[in-house]
Scaffold this motif. Structure first.
Motif, mmCIF file in Angstrom:
data_model
loop_
_atom_site.group_PDB
_atom_site.id
_atom_site.type_symbol
_atom_site.label_atom_id
_atom_site.label_comp_id
_atom_site.label_asym_id
_atom_site.label_seq_id
_atom_site.Cartn_x
_atom_site.Cartn_y
_atom_site.Cartn_z
ATOM 1 N N ALA A 114 41.722 30.639 29.351
ATOM 2 C CA ALA A 114 41.753 29.027 29.011
ATOM 3 C C ALA A 114 42.026 28.244 30.472
ATOM 4 N N LEU A 115 42.529 28.688 31.413
ATOM 5 C CA LEU A 115 42.575 27.920 32.773
ATOM 6 C C LEU A 115 41.412 27.808 33.769
ATOM 7 N N ALA A 116 40.360 28.848 33.324
ATOM 8 C CA ALA A 116 39.516 29.226 34.440
ATOM 9 C C ALA A 116 38.810 28.100 34.641
ATOM 10 N N ALA A 117 38.451 27.254 33.811
ATOM 11 C CA ALA A 117 37.554 26.133 34.463
ATOM 12 C C ALA A 117 38.486 24.684 34.968
ATOM 13 N N SER A 118 39.737 24.821 34.488
ATOM 14 C CA SER A 118 40.624 23.598 34.901
ATOM 15 C C SER A 118 41.464 23.809 36.121
ATOM 16 N N HIS A 119 41.599 25.268 36.597
ATOM 17 C CA HIS A 119 42.590 25.226 37.547
ATOM 18 C C HIS A 119 42.056 26.565 38.562
ATOM 19 N N ARG A 120 42.640 26.295 39.621
ATOM 20 C CA ARG A 120 42.391 27.511 40.647
ATOM 21 C C ARG A 120 43.573 28.474 40.388
ATOM 22 N N HIS A 121 43.337 29.634 41.128
ATOM 23 C CA HIS A 121 44.469 30.566 40.848
ATOM 24 C C HIS A 121 44.526 31.619 42.027
ATOM 25 N N ALA A 122 45.954 31.851 42.457
ATOM 26 C CA ALA A 122 46.564 32.638 43.597
ATOM 27 C C ALA A 122 47.397 33.716 43.009
ATOM 28 N N VAL A 123 47.936 34.598 43.860
ATOM 29 C CA VAL A 123 49.099 35.253 43.606
ATOM 30 C C VAL A 123 49.965 35.301 44.795
ATOM 31 N N LEU A 124 51.367 35.114 44.633
ATOM 32 C CA LEU A 124 52.143 35.394 45.725
ATOM 33 C C LEU A 124 53.407 36.416 44.973
ATOM 34 N N SER A 125 53.396 37.525 45.715
ATOM 35 C CA SER A 125 54.136 38.608 45.261
ATOM 36 C C SER A 125 55.136 39.100 46.434
ATOM 37 N N ASN A 126 56.477 39.626 46.040
ATOM 38 C CA ASN A 126 57.411 40.178 47.083
ATOM 39 C C ASN A 126 56.907 41.637 46.860
ATOM 40 N N SER A 127 55.656 42.082 47.460
ATOM 41 C CA SER A 127 55.308 43.386 47.549
ATOM 42 C C SER A 127 54.364 43.459 48.840
ATOM 43 N N SER A 128 53.740 44.267 49.051
ATOM 44 C CA SER A 128 52.656 44.499 49.798
ATOM 45 C C SER A 128 51.120 44.242 49.134
ATOM 46 N N LEU A 129 50.299 43.817 50.203
ATOM 47 C CA LEU A 129 49.020 43.412 49.749
ATOM 48 C C LEU A 129 48.208 44.852 49.465
ATOM 49 N N LEU A 130 48.440 45.955 49.977
ATOM 50 C CA LEU A 130 48.003 47.289 49.634
ATOM 51 C C LEU A 130 48.173 47.672 48.231
ATOM 52 N N VAL A 131 49.535 47.312 47.801
ATOM 53 C CA VAL A 131 50.125 47.688 46.461
ATOM 54 C C VAL A 131 49.321 46.667 45.337
ATOM 55 N N GLN A 132 49.547 45.231 45.785
ATOM 56 C CA GLN A 132 49.079 44.553 44.672
ATOM 57 C C GLN A 132 47.507 44.053 44.419
ATOM 58 N N ASP A 133 47.022 44.336 45.813
ATOM 59 C CA ASP A 133 45.445 44.009 45.604
ATOM 60 C C ASP A 133 44.904 45.182 44.625
ATOM 61 N N ARG A 134 45.376 46.400 44.930
ATOM 62 C CA ARG A 134 44.735 47.527 44.388
ATOM 63 C C ARG A 134 45.156 47.584 42.721
ATOM 64 N N LYS A 135 46.343 47.069 42.458
ATOM 65 C CA LYS A 135 46.737 46.832 41.210
ATOM 66 C C LYS A 135 46.007 45.751 40.512
ATOM 67 N N LEU A 136 45.809 44.665 40.870
ATOM 68 C CA LEU A 136 44.936 43.836 40.247
ATOM 69 C C LEU A 136 43.498 44.129 40.072
ATOM 70 N N ARG A 137 43.014 45.112 40.890
ATOM 71 C CA ARG A 137 41.774 45.393 40.764
ATOM 72 C C ARG A 137 41.489 46.642 39.650
ATOM 73 N N VAL A 138 42.574 47.472 39.821
ATOM 74 C CA VAL A 138 42.792 48.598 38.610
ATOM 75 C C VAL A 138 42.703 47.731 37.216
ATOM 76 N N LEU A 139 43.730 46.862 37.228
ATOM 77 C CA LEU A 139 43.784 46.077 35.955
ATOM 78 C C LEU A 139 42.625 45.118 35.547
ATOM 79 N N GLY A 140 41.720 44.916 36.311
ATOM 80 C CA GLY A 140 40.445 44.293 36.204
ATOM 81 C C GLY A 140 40.532 42.413 36.238
ATOM 82 N N VAL A 141 41.678 42.145 37.070
ATOM 83 C CA VAL A 141 41.531 40.919 37.350
ATOM 84 C C VAL A 141 41.590 40.166 38.523
ATOM 85 N N ARG A 142 41.387 40.976 39.796
ATOM 86 C CA ARG A 142 41.506 40.749 40.952
ATOM 87 C C ARG A 142 40.703 39.613 41.094
ATOM 88 N N GLU A 143 39.487 39.669 40.728
ATOM 89 C CA GLU A 143 38.471 38.545 41.058
ATOM 90 C C GLU A 143 38.715 37.185 40.275
#
Length: 243
Positions: A114-143
């Motif tokens: 719903a927000l893809a065309a109207s807003h830009r998106h980023a992530v801020l997490s209290n974890s590590s990039l190694l953990v969260q980047d892989r998680k988002l890729r496995v879940l199919g939403v990193r892009e």
């Protein structure tokens, strides 16, 4: 001032961390022959989370690095003086069970669409990039996200204002044009509000729902409420749609 971007927390906001952690820990304890020693999987999980919170606080304070806090979580939980290799191996076996239970919340893909065309998106997490980047890729939403920022690499963690401001800088937007969505009323909600972002607390009715909501964040019960919230002039007192 209109909101041009949304920065997201990951665990228990986009990703159902609590359910995955519960299922993963139970499966791991059964596989390791340890479940009987904790009475129940729930009791073991409570202890695991308490230890995780304490060790993460040490990491957030700069006392230990990310890998060390993971190893110490394992040592304290088991009550054993493990070598680094032994602690890593035990934690890796747990992670395999945990990852098998990974899933997005059902309201995530619809709101991102719903927000893809109207807003830009980023992530801020209290974890590590190694953990969260892989998680988002496995879940199919990193892009879906322009940037993924994590405390381990930033050197600062939420609720510190510098963590939220780093996300704004990555998007090249001022804080008042950025919304932050997270599940913790203090770490995410108050932290983002204090940093000058439009702060949105997604209250999914878990343990954090018992906390008194701080001043600042807008409180919603489902991400389906977010598009209307972003369209409204919420920063200056429009009522929340939370029931």
């Amino acid at each position: 001032m209109s909101i041009r971007a949304v920065v997201w927390d990951v665990d228990d906001t986009l990703f159902d961390y609590t359910s995955a952690d519960r299922a993963g820990m139970r499966a791991h304890l059964v596989a390791e022959g340890l479940l009987a020693g904790y009475g129940s999987a729930e009791e073991a999980l409570v202890r695991w989370r308490e230890i995780t919170d304490r060790q993460w606080a040490r990491f957030a304070a700069g006392e230990v690095d990310f890998v060390t806090q993971r190893r110490d979580r394992t040592r304290v939980f088991l009550g054993r003086d493990l070598t680094d290799a032994e602690a890593d191996a035990w934690f890796d076996r747990y992670v395999a069970h945990y990852e098998a239970a990974w899933a997005l919340f059902p309201d995530v893909l619809p709101v991102l669409d719903a927000l893809a065309a109207s807003h830009r998106h980023a992530v801020l997490s209290n974890s590590s990039l190694l953990v969260q980047d892989r998680k988002l890729r496995v879940l199919g939403v990193r892009e879906r996200f322009e940037a993924v920022l994590c405390a381990a690499e930033l050197g600062v963690s939420k609720p510190e204002a510098d963590a939220f401001l780093a996300a704004c800088e990555a998007l090249r937007l001022p804080p008042h044009e950025v919304a932050y969505v997270g599940d913790h009323p203090e770490i995410d909600g108050r932290g983002a509000a204090d940093a000058g972002l439009l702060s949105v607390w997604i209250d999914r009715g878990g343990a954090l729902a018992t906390l008194d909501p701080p001043a600042g964040p807008r409180r919603i019960a489902s991400l389906s409420e977010l598009p209307a919230l972003l369209r409204a002039d919420t920063r200056f007192g429009a009522p929340s749609t939370f029931r």
